[in-house]
Design a protein around this motif. Structure first.
Motif, PDB file in Angstrom:
ATOM      1  N   ASN A  50       0.802  -1.220   0.000  1.00 31.76           N
ATOM      2  CA  ASN A  50       0.000   0.000   0.000  1.00 31.76           C
ATOM      3  C   ASN A  50       0.838   1.275   0.000  1.00 31.76           C
ATOM      4  O   ASN A  50       0.333   2.352   0.329  1.00 31.76           O
TER       5      ASN A  50
ATOM      6  N   GLY B 128      -6.679  -0.868  -3.481  1.00 31.05           N
ATOM      7  CA  GLY B 128      -6.454  -1.843  -2.425  1.00 31.05           C
ATOM      8  C   GLY B 128      -6.581  -1.233  -1.044  1.00 31.05           C
ATOM      9  O   GLY B 128      -7.140  -1.855  -0.124  1.00 31.05           O
TER      10      GLY B 128
ATOM     11  N   LEU C 190      -9.138  -9.551  -5.155  1.00 28.60           N
ATOM     12  CA  LEU C 190      -9.205  -9.170  -3.752  1.00 28.60           C
ATOM     13  C   LEU C 190      -9.478 -10.439  -2.962  1.00 28.60           C
ATOM     14  O   LEU C 190     -10.507 -11.083  -3.147  1.00 28.60           O
TER      15      LEU C 190
ATOM     16  N   SER D  32      -6.188  -8.722   0.875  1.00 25.07           N
ATOM     17  CA  SER D  32      -4.971  -8.565   0.091  1.00 25.07           C
ATOM     18  C   SER D  32      -5.327  -8.457  -1.388  1.00 25.07           C
ATOM     19  O   SER D  32      -6.347  -8.992  -1.825  1.00 25.07           O
ATOM     20  N   ILE D  33      -4.469  -7.791  -2.132  1.00 24.43           N
ATOM     21  CA  ILE D  33      -4.660  -7.594  -3.566  1.00 24.43           C
ATOM     22  C   ILE D  33      -3.623  -8.421  -4.298  1.00 24.43           C
ATOM     23  O   ILE D  33      -2.428  -8.344  -4.011  1.00 24.43           O
TER      24      ILE D  33
END
Length: 374
Positions: free
Chosen positions: A141, A277, A364, A372-373
């Motif tokens: 991120n 995300g 996803l 989580s992506i």
């Protein structure tokens, strides 16, 4: 104030003030650099003058460092909020420990470490910058704004560029001359301000480029269009050049990441997906531990679709119709029995950013550790 009595017996008026929703911020960097502080906790800055309230120069350090000037450049170029983590020394281990500790910070999506450039040689600089990229890839991120070497040799810059391969960072050259400092400084702080300014005026999907830099009076080298092409080869990691244009000032003249993959070559596209995300974790966290059933799939598909539509309406996605801009799928096909047994919920999302011409797909995956992506 007049007391209003209800006209219907047994009915009372209750004025309920809705609790405002927390805002998902973008363009918020964490700066790491050589400084001393009362404690090792990150400090939140909303004004550049706050730096001197919290930090002082480390006694006996080899240089006054670049941290203070980088933060000044951030605020001068449109930054509104940042965090600062003081490093006792400029070693790789110290940096890694600080990066790990900073994972607890919320609402941060950028990383700047200008004092990496104080390392004794280019190999050490590359190792530390690699550690920053690895951190960003791990947390998923954050995006790293890295500084190119302070050299006049384009071949040396090209060598540095080839050392990286990451979707989670960008490299900028050359260095900047600012007032009240005899030497040149790394550009990451000023560029972070450009990111924040672009996010505020246009959105995270806008390219943080072609914006005039403030608080800069000269560049360490003047790169030509030919040299810029050498530093930005197609389908390879690139260096974003800062160039001076007559009558238009000094501007960031590039928006490339350090990724060799065509779909991730643009900073604004990569940051759009990072923000997606972050939004999912921010807004869908309450669905963790819910029963993995049809009702949950419907809810996830609905909420993701609403957010995707908002991105499309903002101009972040291309297409004259919503189905040309995005799709969301969360059903039995994306959640077969083996996934449900693992405690995972999978939603498939496709977005068509305004720069590339095709859908970029992501998954996803919800589990007990969060969303989580992939």
């Amino acid at each position: 104030m007049q007391n209003l009595k209800p006209k219907i017996p047994g009915v009372s008026l209750n004025h309920i003030v809705p609790t405002p929703e927390s805002e998902l911020l973008t363009g918020v960097p964490v700066f790491f650099g050589l400084a001393s502080s009362d404690n090792n906790e990150p400090k939140k800055l909303t004004l550049r003058t706050q730096f001197d309230q919290y930090f002082s120069q480390i006694k006996g350090s080899q240089s006054q460092g670049y941290l203070k000037n980088a933060i000044k450049g951030f605020f001068e170029n449109g930054g509104r909020l940042c965090y600062v983590v003081a490093l006792e020394n400029n070693s790789l281990d110290t940096l890694k420990q600080a990066l790990e500790a900073s994972e607890l910070l919320e609402n941060t999506d950028l990383i700047c470490v200008p004092d990496i450039m104080l390392a004794s040689n280019a190999d050490e600089i590359i190792k530390m910058q690699q550690a920053v990229l690895e951190h960003c890839e791990y947390v998923g991120n954050r995006f790293a704004i890295l500084d190119a070497l302070n050299v006049n040799d384009v071949e040396k810059l090209d060598w540095q560029r080839k050392e990286f391969s990451s979707h989670y960072g960008a490299l900028y050259a050359p260095w900047l001359k600012v007032e009240n400092r005899p030497d040149f400084i790394p550009p990451c702080g000023h560029v972070a301000g450009i990111y924040a300014n672009s996010d505020t005026t246009g959105g995270v999907h806008h390219a943080p480029a072609n914006i005039e830099l403030e608080d800069v009076i000269n560049l360490s080298i003047s790169l030509t269009p030919t040299e810029q092409e050498q530093l930005n080869p197609k389908n390879q990691p690139g260096i974003n050049c800062i160039r001076s244009f007559r009558g238009r000032g000094m501007r960031v003249w590039g928006v490339r990441t350090l990724s060799p993959l065509p779909e991730w070559q643009y900073v604004n596209v990569r940051r759009l997906f990072i923000t997606f995300g972050r939004w999912a974790n921010f807004n869908l966290a309450d669905t963790v531990f819910e029963a993995n059933t049809f009702s949950l799939w419907i809810r996830l598909e609905r909420e993701l679709s609403v957010y995707c539509e908002s991105l499309w309406l903002q101009g972040a996605l291309k297409g004259t119709l919503g189905q040309e801009a995005f799709y969301v799928k969360c059903d039995e096909e994306t959640n077969p029995p083996e996934n449900r047994e693992m405690g995972q919920v999978v939603a498939e999302v496709g977005l068509a950013p305004t720069v590339p011409g095709e859908f970029i797909q992501l998954l996803l995956v919800q589990s007990s550790s969060g969303i989580s992506i992939k």
